[in-house]
Design a protein around this motif. Structure first.
Motif, PDB file in Angstrom:
ATOM      1  N   UNK A  73     103.775 -64.407  81.798  1.00 16.70           N
ATOM      2  CA  UNK A  73     104.398 -63.080  81.755  1.00 16.70           C
ATOM      3  C   UNK A  73     103.356 -62.016  81.404  1.00 16.70           C
ATOM      4  N   UNK A  74     102.135 -62.194  81.881  1.00 23.02           N
ATOM      5  CA  UNK A  74     101.044 -61.288  81.536  1.00 23.02           C
ATOM      6  C   UNK A  74     101.268 -59.873  82.029  1.00 23.02           C
ATOM      7  N   UNK A  75     100.546 -58.955  81.418  1.00 18.20           N
ATOM      8  CA  UNK A  75     100.606 -57.559  81.831  1.00 18.20           C
ATOM      9  C   UNK A  75      99.316 -56.847  81.415  1.00 18.20           C
ATOM     10  N   UNK A  76      99.010 -55.790  82.132  1.00 14.17           N
ATOM     11  CA  UNK A  76      97.862 -54.962  81.778  1.00 14.17           C
ATOM     12  C   UNK A  76      98.218 -54.123  80.563  1.00 14.17           C
ATOM     13  N   UNK A  77      97.247 -53.967  79.669  1.00 12.66           N
ATOM     14  CA  UNK A  77      97.445 -53.118  78.500  1.00 12.66           C
ATOM     15  C   UNK A  77      96.711 -51.791  78.646  1.00 12.66           C
ATOM     16  N   UNK A  78      95.643 -51.781  79.443  1.00 11.71           N
ATOM     17  CA  UNK A  78      94.936 -50.525  79.703  1.00 11.71           C
ATOM     18  C   UNK A  78      93.887 -50.729  80.778  1.00 11.71           C
ATOM     19  N   UNK A  79      93.466 -49.613  81.320  1.00 10.22           N
ATOM     20  CA  UNK A  79      92.306 -49.536  82.207  1.00 10.22           C
ATOM     21  C   UNK A  79      91.393 -48.482  81.614  1.00 10.22           C
ATOM     22  N   UNK A  80      90.108 -48.762  81.621  1.00 10.50           N
ATOM     23  CA  UNK A  80      89.114 -47.775  81.206  1.00 10.50           C
ATOM     24  C   UNK A  80      88.220 -47.487  82.406  1.00 10.50           C
ATOM     25  N   UNK A  81      88.224 -46.247  82.840  1.00  6.44           N
ATOM     26  CA  UNK A  81      87.336 -45.791  83.900  1.00  6.44           C
ATOM     27  C   UNK A  81      86.050 -45.298  83.250  1.00  6.44           C
ATOM     28  N   UNK A  82      84.926 -45.662  83.823  1.00  6.87           N
ATOM     29  CA  UNK A  82      83.633 -45.235  83.298  1.00  6.87           C
ATOM     30  C   UNK A  82      82.764 -44.628  84.412  1.00  6.87           C
ATOM     31  N   UNK A  83      83.247 -43.521  84.973  1.00  2.00           N
ATOM     32  CA  UNK A  83      82.471 -42.926  86.063  1.00  2.00           C
ATOM     33  C   UNK A  83      81.171 -42.298  85.565  1.00  2.00           C
ATOM     34  N   UNK A  84      80.131 -42.568  86.322  1.00  2.00           N
ATOM     35  CA  UNK A  84      78.840 -41.891  86.109  1.00  2.00           C
ATOM     36  C   UNK A  84      78.722 -40.898  87.254  1.00  2.00           C
ATOM     37  N   UNK A  85      78.763 -39.622  86.901  1.00  2.00           N
ATOM     38  CA  UNK A  85      78.840 -38.564  87.895  1.00  2.00           C
ATOM     39  C   UNK A  85      77.539 -37.767  87.892  1.00  2.00           C
ATOM     40  N   UNK A  86      76.976 -37.569  89.065  1.00  2.00           N
ATOM     41  CA  UNK A  86      75.803 -36.711  89.211  1.00  2.00           C
ATOM     42  C   UNK A  86      76.250 -35.442  89.918  1.00  2.00           C
ATOM     43  N   UNK A  87      76.001 -34.311  89.244  1.00  2.00           N
ATOM     44  CA  UNK A  87      76.377 -33.025  89.821  1.00  2.00           C
ATOM     45  C   UNK A  87      75.127 -32.186  90.081  1.00  2.00           C
ATOM     46  N   UNK A  88      75.306 -31.216  90.926  1.00  2.00           N
ATOM     47  CA  UNK A  88      74.217 -30.312  91.287  1.00  2.00           C
ATOM     48  C   UNK A  88      73.663 -29.622  90.041  1.00  2.00           C
ATOM     49  N   UNK A  89      72.358 -29.511  89.953  1.00  3.65           N
ATOM     50  CA  UNK A  89      71.705 -28.818  88.842  1.00  3.65           C
ATOM     51  C   UNK A  89      72.269 -27.407  88.731  1.00  3.65           C
ATOM     52  N   UNK A  90      72.611 -27.021  87.501  1.00  2.00           N
ATOM     53  CA  UNK A  90      73.121 -25.682  87.241  1.00  2.00           C
ATOM     54  C   UNK A  90      74.630 -25.550  87.316  1.00  2.00           C
ATOM     55  N   UNK A  91      75.341 -26.572  87.807  1.00  2.00           N
ATOM     56  CA  UNK A  91      76.806 -26.499  87.847  1.00  2.00           C
ATOM     57  C   UNK A  91      77.373 -26.606  86.434  1.00  2.00           C
ATOM     58  N   UNK A  92      78.611 -26.201  86.282  1.00  2.00           N
ATOM     59  CA  UNK A  92      79.277 -26.100  84.983  1.00  2.00           C
ATOM     60  C   UNK A  92      79.700 -27.486  84.476  1.00  2.00           C
ATOM     61  N   UNK A  93      78.916 -28.021  83.541  1.00  2.00           N
ATOM     62  CA  UNK A  93      79.169 -29.355  83.002  1.00  2.00           C
ATOM     63  C   UNK A  93      80.495 -29.414  82.253  1.00  2.00           C
TER      64      UNK A  93
END
Length: 157
Positions: free
Chosen positions: A102-122
């Protein structure tokens, strides 16, 4: 606001009959194939803990991939609308499941590593992960938390 109905169809065919069907718990394979019109097939099985083939996608992998991909797609959309240019995005997502039969998920953790254009609003790029989570169809359909631990870097100029 008008609601649009979207329908999806897949075929999941069990391919694990070893000649005697389900005559015993260990007598059959857990392999299956997921198919949808005009798309490549996905080879599936159960998790190896449940006698599955570790080289094939299991339902738990697919659930995790769905949550990660949905978040990413919304995030990219929101960044494009906000004028933030994402040049790379890789998510090392992890899901936790507990229990046995009777298993079930308790959580998901997303760990995106995002590269954005230099100077964009972090700060805005970071905030848009929260908005992506609110918009994600998969996250809105699940009954456990999906957390996001994003990291960022700027693209070289």
């Amino acid at each position: 606001m008008a609601h649009h109905k979207h329908s999806y169809r897949v075929s999941v065919a069990w391919t694990g009959n070893k000649g005697s069907g389900t005559s015993g718990y260990r007598a059959y394979g857990r392999d299956f194939t997921v198919e949808a019109s005009g798309k490549p097939s996905i080879p599936g099985s159960s998790d190896p803990a449940f006698l599955g083939d570790k080289a094939r996608w299991n339902p738990e992998d697919l659930l995790l991939a769905s949550a990660s991909a949905c978040h990413k797609l919304w995030y990219l959309h929101l960044c494009a609308d906000a004028g933030i240019v994402v040049v790379a995005y890789v998510d090392e997502a992890e899901g936790t499941m507990v229990g046995g039969d009777q298993g079930h998920f308790t959580q998901i953790v997303l760990r995106p590593k995002v590269t954005i254009r230099a100077g964009d609003d972090l700060q805005r790029a970071t905030q848009l992960h929260h908005e992506a989570h609110k918009q994600c169809f998969i996250a809105n359909s699940l009954n456990f938390p999906i957390l996001c631990e994003a990291t960022f870097e700027f693209a070289a100029e």
